[in-house]
Design a protein around this motif. Structure first.
Motif, mmCIF file in Angstrom:
data_model
loop_
_atom_site.group_PDB
_atom_site.id
_atom_site.type_symbol
_atom_site.label_atom_id
_atom_site.label_comp_id
_atom_site.label_asym_id
_atom_site.label_seq_id
_atom_site.Cartn_x
_atom_site.Cartn_y
_atom_site.Cartn_z
ATOM 1 N N GLY A 140 0.797 -1.233 0.000
ATOM 2 C CA GLY A 140 0.000 0.000 0.000
ATOM 3 C C GLY A 140 0.820 1.268 0.000
ATOM 4 N N ILE A 141 2.148 1.156 0.043
ATOM 5 C CA ILE A 141 2.973 2.355 0.168
ATOM 6 C C ILE A 141 2.958 3.191 -1.117
ATOM 7 C CG2 ILE A 141 5.136 1.220 -0.502
ATOM 8 C CD1 ILE A 141 4.741 3.875 2.239
ATOM 9 N N THR A 142 2.878 2.541 -2.292
ATOM 10 C CA THR A 142 2.810 3.325 -3.523
ATOM 11 C C THR A 142 1.442 3.990 -3.669
ATOM 12 O OG1 THR A 142 2.283 1.301 -4.747
ATOM 13 C CG2 THR A 142 4.577 2.052 -4.771
ATOM 14 N N SER A 143 0.406 3.355 -3.147
ATOM 15 C CA SER A 143 -0.913 4.002 -3.147
ATOM 16 C C SER A 143 -0.885 5.246 -2.260
ATOM 17 C CB SER A 143 -1.982 3.022 -2.668
ATOM 18 O OG SER A 143 -3.219 3.273 -3.279
ATOM 19 N N ASP A 144 -0.174 5.164 -1.142
ATOM 20 C CA ASP A 144 -0.011 6.335 -0.276
ATOM 21 C C ASP A 144 0.742 7.449 -1.013
ATOM 22 O OD1 ASP A 144 -1.332 5.139 1.831
ATOM 23 O OD2 ASP A 144 0.499 4.511 2.865
ATOM 24 N N LEU A 145 1.741 7.068 -1.820
ATOM 25 C CA LEU A 145 2.477 8.075 -2.583
ATOM 26 C C LEU A 145 1.558 8.769 -3.582
ATOM 27 C CD1 LEU A 145 5.039 9.524 -3.440
ATOM 28 C CD2 LEU A 145 5.599 7.548 -4.891
ATOM 29 N N LEU A 146 0.727 8.003 -4.276
ATOM 30 C CA LEU A 146 -0.215 8.623 -5.207
ATOM 31 C C LEU A 146 -1.188 9.546 -4.471
ATOM 32 C CD1 LEU A 146 1.031 6.624 -7.197
ATOM 33 C CD2 LEU A 146 -1.273 6.125 -8.035
ATOM 34 N N THR A 147 -1.590 9.149 -3.262
ATOM 35 C CA THR A 147 -2.442 10.014 -2.450
ATOM 36 C C THR A 147 -1.764 11.348 -2.177
ATOM 37 O OG1 THR A 147 -3.634 8.196 -1.389
ATOM 38 C CG2 THR A 147 -3.488 10.259 -0.160
ATOM 39 N N ARG A 148 -0.481 11.308 -1.844
ATOM 40 C CA ARG A 148 0.236 12.547 -1.526
ATOM 41 C C ARG A 148 0.433 13.428 -2.757
ATOM 42 N NH1 ARG A 148 2.591 13.283 3.176
ATOM 43 N NH2 ARG A 148 2.059 15.410 2.560
ATOM 44 N N LEU A 149 0.380 12.825 -3.949
ATOM 45 C CA LEU A 149 0.511 13.613 -5.179
ATOM 46 C C LEU A 149 -0.833 14.124 -5.684
ATOM 47 C CD1 LEU A 149 3.119 11.403 -7.083
ATOM 48 C CD2 LEU A 149 3.546 13.566 -5.887
ATOM 49 N N ALA A 150 -1.927 13.598 -5.152
ATOM 50 C CA ALA A 150 -3.262 13.991 -5.611
ATOM 51 C C ALA A 150 -3.516 15.503 -5.536
ATOM 52 C CB ALA A 150 -4.330 13.231 -4.828
ATOM 53 N N PRO A 151 -3.011 16.230 -4.511
ATOM 54 C CA PRO A 151 -3.262 17.674 -4.462
ATOM 55 C C PRO A 151 -2.715 18.439 -5.661
ATOM 56 C CG PRO A 151 -2.596 16.882 -2.305
ATOM 57 C CD PRO A 151 -2.391 15.746 -3.253
ATOM 58 N N TRP A 152 -1.721 17.879 -6.357
ATOM 59 C CA TRP A 152 -1.220 18.546 -7.561
ATOM 60 C C TRP A 152 -2.313 18.634 -8.618
ATOM 61 C CZ3 TRP A 152 3.984 20.119 -8.934
ATOM 62 C CH2 TRP A 152 4.856 20.135 -7.840
ATOM 63 N N GLY A 153 -3.152 17.595 -8.710
ATOM 64 C CA GLY A 153 -4.254 17.654 -9.654
ATOM 65 C C GLY A 153 -5.248 18.744 -9.301
ATOM 66 N N LEU A 154 -5.579 18.879 -8.018
ATOM 67 C CA LEU A 154 -6.507 19.917 -7.586
ATOM 68 C C LEU A 154 -5.940 21.316 -7.807
ATOM 69 C CD1 LEU A 154 -7.787 17.431 -6.120
ATOM 70 C CD2 LEU A 154 -8.433 19.014 -4.298
ATOM 71 N N THR A 155 -4.626 21.443 -7.652
ATOM 72 C CA THR A 155 -3.994 22.765 -7.696
ATOM 73 C C THR A 155 -3.744 23.247 -9.118
ATOM 74 O OG1 THR A 155 -2.914 22.296 -5.581
ATOM 75 C CG2 THR A 155 -1.987 24.086 -6.911
ATOM 76 N N PHE A 156 -3.300 22.352 -9.998
ATOM 77 C CA PHE A 156 -2.852 22.766 -11.330
ATOM 78 C C PHE A 156 -3.785 22.357 -12.464
ATOM 79 C CE2 PHE A 156 1.187 22.438 -8.937
ATOM 80 C CZ PHE A 156 1.706 23.694 -9.185
ATOM 81 N N ASP A 157 -4.361 21.175 -12.390
ATOM 82 C CA ASP A 157 -5.065 20.618 -13.531
ATOM 83 C C ASP A 157 -6.432 21.279 -13.706
ATOM 84 O OD1 ASP A 157 -4.852 17.775 -15.269
ATOM 85 O OD2 ASP A 157 -6.881 18.532 -14.974
ATOM 86 N N PRO A 158 -6.777 21.694 -14.929
ATOM 87 C CA PRO A 158 -8.059 22.385 -15.129
ATOM 88 C C PRO A 158 -9.267 21.512 -14.801
ATOM 89 C CG PRO A 158 -7.023 21.850 -17.236
ATOM 90 C CD PRO A 158 -6.002 21.600 -16.177
ATOM 91 N N ASP A 159 -9.095 20.195 -14.898
ATOM 92 C CA ASP A 159 -10.185 19.274 -14.584
ATOM 93 C C ASP A 159 -10.030 18.631 -13.208
ATOM 94 O OD1 ASP A 159 -11.416 19.616 -17.146
ATOM 95 O OD2 ASP A 159 -9.857 18.334 -17.986
ATOM 96 N N GLN A 160 -9.045 19.103 -12.451
ATOM 97 C CA GLN A 160 -8.786 18.616 -11.086
ATOM 98 C C GLN A 160 -8.635 17.096 -11.031
ATOM 99 O OE1 GLN A 160 -11.766 20.465 -8.469
ATOM 100 N NE2 GLN A 160 -10.352 22.151 -8.193
ATOM 101 N N LYS A 161 -7.758 16.582 -11.899
ATOM 102 C CA LYS A 161 -7.489 15.147 -11.935
ATOM 103 C C LYS A 161 -6.044 14.921 -12.356
ATOM 104 C CE LYS A 161 -7.861 15.246 -16.621
ATOM 105 N NZ LYS A 161 -6.716 15.059 -17.565
ATOM 106 N N LEU A 162 -5.592 13.689 -12.156
ATOM 107 C CA LEU A 162 -4.282 13.271 -12.632
ATOM 108 C C LEU A 162 -4.479 12.054 -13.535
ATOM 109 C CD1 LEU A 162 -4.043 13.918 -9.305
ATOM 110 C CD2 LEU A 162 -1.617 13.715 -9.856
ATOM 111 N N ASP A 163 -3.802 12.054 -14.669
ATOM 112 C CA ASP A 163 -3.812 10.879 -15.535
ATOM 113 C C ASP A 163 -2.761 9.896 -15.033
ATOM 114 O OD1 ASP A 163 -5.632 11.214 -18.016
ATOM 115 O OD2 ASP A 163 -4.687 13.171 -17.782
#
Length: 249
Positions: free
Chosen positions: A47-70
């Motif tokens: 589950g540690i890589t899933s935790d890493l993706l969780t920590r990167l999720a705010p980048w989608g909210l902050t930068f992405d116009p659709d508030q998501k990460l591909d």
């Protein structure tokens, strides 16, 4: 499993950017490329890589116009570079277990970088000149026929977090692809996150980071410690000066 207040973490990222002189976050697409080779399986299963993706999720909210990460996954070969889909505020929790483990092509394979990088460039509209990425990789790889994702509209500025636990078998093709992308002005910044407790494990991508202005490299010796950092510490780690200059263009 780490839980996160995404709105609070997104605000912390915006404040970190402001402190570094970037008052308004630019509009950019954000993507993650995740290594699913055999050597990385323990980290995925724990589950540690899933935790890493969780920590990167705010980048989608902050930068992405659709508030998501591909999210893309990769191991070896063109058939194993795969677009998993979009990670959003609604589905980010435990994303690796729900969408990736034993579910993506190439699970437990070896490691190539060029195919998934080609997919990502193409996905964000960067076709790389005559013949496109498909023809370019065919020439680099001696006539093999990689499957490349369709372009998603016009050329889009993008940041890619490229997460791997080991070096690749296609160094020549990877360097050639990145060189071509630089010459043709592709506005994609690739931040390699090399996860290993072995010093010197990532000599190749460390050199890429030194060579290209749109390539960064961070050696992650303790992934568990990284995902438990507070927002300010994690933002300080990821917002390296080169990336800040790129964001401020």
């Amino acid at each position: 499993m780490i839980t996160l207040n995404l709105e609070k973490s997104s605000l912390a990222l915006k404040l970190s950017l402001e402190k570094k002189g970037l008052i308004k976050p630019p509009v950019i697409e954000v993507a993650i490329a995740l290594d699913v080779s055999a050597s990385f399986e323990d980290e995925h299963q724990s589950g540690i890589t899933s935790d890493l993706l969780t920590r990167l999720a705010p980048w989608g909210l902050t930068f992405d116009p659709d508030q998501k990460l591909d999210v893309f996954t990769f191991s070896s070969g063109p058939e194993n570079a795969h677009h998993v889909g979009e990670m959003t505020a609604k589905n980010y929790q435990n994303f690796v277990r729900k969408r990736i483990i034993n579910k993506v092509p190439g699970w437990g394979g070896a490691t190539d970088y060029s195919y998934v990088l080609g997919d990502i460039f193409q996905h964000f509209g960067h076709k790389l000149g005559a013949g496109g990425i498909l023809g370019f990789l065919q020439r680099c790889l001696g006539g093999s026929q990689p499957k490349v994702a369709e372009a998603a509209g016009g050329r889009k500025r993008s940041v890619v977090f490229f997460i791997t636990d080991g070096e690749n078998n296609d160094k020549g093709a990877t360097r050639s692809l990145l060189s071509r992308a630089e010459r043709e002005g592709c506005e994609v910044y690739v931040m390699f996150l090399g996860v290993s407790n072995q010093p010197g494990e990532f000599g190749f991508i460390e050199k890429l980071g030194e060579e290209f202005d749109n390539i960064g490299f961070l050696a992650i010796r303790d992934l568990k410690a990284l995902v438990r950092m507070d927002d300010d510490a994690l933002n300080e780690l990821l917002l390296v000066p080169e990336l800040l200059r790129w964001l401020d263009k």
